[in-house]
Design a protein around this motif. Structure first.
Motif, short mmCIF file in Angstrom:
data_model
loop_
_atom_site.label_atom_id
_atom_site.label_comp_id
_atom_site.label_asym_id
_atom_site.label_seq_id
_atom_site.Cartn_x
_atom_site.Cartn_y
_atom_site.Cartn_z
N SER A 236 0.86 -1.17 0.00
CA SER A 236 0.00 0.00 0.00
C SER A 236 0.90 1.23 0.00
CB SER A 236 -0.90 0.02 1.24
OG SER A 236 -1.61 1.23 1.34
N VAL A 237 0.71 2.11 -0.98
CA VAL A 237 1.55 3.30 -1.12
C VAL A 237 0.67 4.55 -1.08
CG1 VAL A 237 3.23 4.51 -2.55
CG2 VAL A 237 3.17 2.01 -2.55
N SER A 238 1.00 5.47 -0.18
CA SER A 238 0.28 6.74 -0.09
C SER A 238 1.28 7.87 -0.27
CB SER A 238 -0.42 6.88 1.27
OG SER A 238 -1.38 5.87 1.45
N ALA A 239 0.87 8.89 -1.02
CA ALA A 239 1.73 10.06 -1.24
C ALA A 239 0.88 11.31 -1.07
CB ALA A 239 2.36 10.04 -2.63
N ALA A 240 1.47 12.35 -0.49
CA ALA A 240 0.73 13.59 -0.28
C ALA A 240 1.67 14.78 -0.36
CB ALA A 240 0.03 13.57 1.09
N ARG A 241 1.14 15.89 -0.88
CA ARG A 241 1.90 17.14 -0.93
C ARG A 241 1.03 18.27 -0.43
NH1 ARG A 241 5.75 19.68 -5.61
NH2 ARG A 241 6.31 21.56 -4.45
N ARG A 242 1.59 19.07 0.47
CA ARG A 242 0.88 20.22 0.99
C ARG A 242 0.95 21.36 -0.02
NH1 ARG A 242 4.21 19.23 5.41
NH2 ARG A 242 5.26 21.21 4.99
N THR A 243 -0.17 22.00 -0.27
CA THR A 243 -0.22 23.16 -1.15
C THR A 243 -0.97 24.28 -0.45
OG1 THR A 243 -2.32 22.58 -2.23
CG2 THR A 243 -0.31 21.60 -3.14
N ALA A 244 -0.96 25.46 -1.06
CA ALA A 244 -1.68 26.60 -0.49
C ALA A 244 -3.17 26.36 -0.49
CB ALA A 244 -1.35 27.87 -1.27
N ASP A 245 -3.65 25.51 -1.41
CA ASP A 245 -5.08 25.25 -1.52
C ASP A 245 -5.52 23.99 -0.78
OD1 ASP A 245 -5.29 27.46 -3.20
OD2 ASP A 245 -4.77 26.26 -4.96
N GLY A 246 -4.59 23.30 -0.16
CA GLY A 246 -4.95 22.06 0.54
C GLY A 246 -3.86 21.02 0.34
N THR A 247 -4.26 19.76 0.16
CA THR A 247 -3.32 18.66 0.02
C THR A 247 -3.64 17.86 -1.23
OG1 THR A 247 -3.06 18.48 2.42
CG2 THR A 247 -2.38 16.59 1.11
N LEU A 248 -2.62 17.63 -2.06
CA LEU A 248 -2.75 16.73 -3.19
C LEU A 248 -2.30 15.35 -2.74
CD1 LEU A 248 -1.16 18.96 -5.99
CD2 LEU A 248 -3.59 18.64 -5.51
N GLY A 249 -3.00 14.32 -3.19
CA GLY A 249 -2.65 13.00 -2.70
C GLY A 249 -2.85 11.89 -3.70
N PHE A 250 -2.29 10.72 -3.36
CA PHE A 250 -2.38 9.51 -4.18
C PHE A 250 -2.35 8.32 -3.25
CE2 PHE A 250 0.24 5.96 -5.66
CZ PHE A 250 -0.51 5.51 -6.73
N HIS A 251 -3.11 7.27 -3.60
CA HIS A 251 -3.08 6.03 -2.82
C HIS A 251 -3.24 4.86 -3.77
CE1 HIS A 251 -4.88 3.01 0.17
NE2 HIS A 251 -3.59 3.11 0.40
#
Length: 300
Positions: A236-251
């Motif tokens: 199971s792989v999860s990725a996330a990036r914080r941005t000014a508008d919220g969080t971009l993610g992948f799972h």
């Protein structure tokens, strides 16, 4: 770009990666030093003292703590043995790399198993640098026959000044399967209520019962059969990036069988879609997802 240029670039990349195998005591004081200046942060999940079976309030004796700091000093990760676990005792290069684990622009968390080995990994990326932690546990059986996870008293730490986010994530995944790329990649959607009954029928060799329960063609049922009877790993792989508008993610979730890799797609509380794939397509899928979070040159 010439072959010579590529080889020189790869040598420079490899030369800018530092690997350390820390024992639990070394990691414990290193983590405490980082958190001394990051109030409210807990660091990557699964790497706290209690995760290793230690007392969260008093994980080490004074002797164990001093030995751990002395060892970090010998490795070049610390400048001296401090009276308290404090970040000022860490070397500047160690601080630069380790702070990413607390203040990452992008974080990738991997939970994987292969055979009897379970791997937990946390990878952090910021400004072209990558820091990765990994720990392993092995499933053994007690005298009574119950399966338990035995701690491996080591934390693998990698610090890179040349990106390498995808390479670090791929290291934690199970290895290649024996068969070639699957010919049929048609997705198979199955509801959770009937999945247990279908799996039991397949394990018992009752394919006619499984066909009746699922109503699926033989090619689709083969996917369920390999998942039901020959699992050898999973991730199971999860990725996330914080941005000014919220969080971009992948799972993403994948299961390894003896013959191929099966991806779990679009899982809900009612059903899940399974699709045959292979390790190269898993890598490509992760590359695409991470490129969506980063510039491509920082992913490879």
């Amino acid at each position: 770009m010439s072959t010579e240029t590529i080889e020189q670039t790869e040598r420079r990349r490899r030369g800018r990666v530092a690997h350390f195998r820390l024992d639990v005591a070394e990691w414990t004081v290193l983590r405490a030093a980082l958190l001394s200046r990051a109030h409210g942060s807990t660091g990557p999940a699964g790497f706290s003292p209690e995760s290793f079976g230690l007392d969260p309030e008093q994980p080490l004796t004074p002797v164990e703590r001093e030995r751990a700091w002395s060892s970090l000093q010998l490795r070049g990760l610390a400048t001296h043995v401090p009276a308290e676990d404090d970040i000022t005792a860490l070397s500047p290069s160690c601080i630069l790399g380790m702070l990413m684990l607390l203040e990452a622009d992008v974080r990738v968390d991997v939970s994987a198993w292969s055979g009897d080995v379970v791997v937990n990994q946390s990878v952090a990326w910021s400004g072209g640098r990558t820091a990765a932690l990994a720990r392993r546990r092995r499933q053994v059986r007690t005298a009574g026959g119950d399966p338990v996870l035995e701690q491996e008293p080591v934390v693998d730490l990698s610090l890179s000044a040349a990106g390498g986010l995808l390479a670090e994530a791929m290291r934690a995944l199970p290895g290649r399967v024996t068969a070639g790329a699957p010919e049929d990649r048609s997705p198979v959607r199955i509801g959770w209520p009937q999945s247990a009954a279908i799996a039991q029928a397949l394990r018992s060799g009752r394919e006619e019962v499984a066909t009746h329960l699922s109503g699926l063609p033989a090619s689709a049922l083969a996917v369920l059969g390999t998942v039901a009877t020959s699992l050898v790993g999973g991730a199971s792989v999860s990725a996330a990036r914080r941005t000014a508008d919220g969080t971009l993610g992948f799972h993403g979730v994948w299961l390894w069988t003896e013959a191929d890799v099966v991806e779990l797609v679009d899982a809900t509380c009612h059903a899940v879609t399974l699709r045959r794939t292979d390790l190269e397509h898993v890598r490509h899928g992760l590359l695409t997802a991470l490129t969506g979070l980063l510039h491509a040159e920082e992913v490879l």
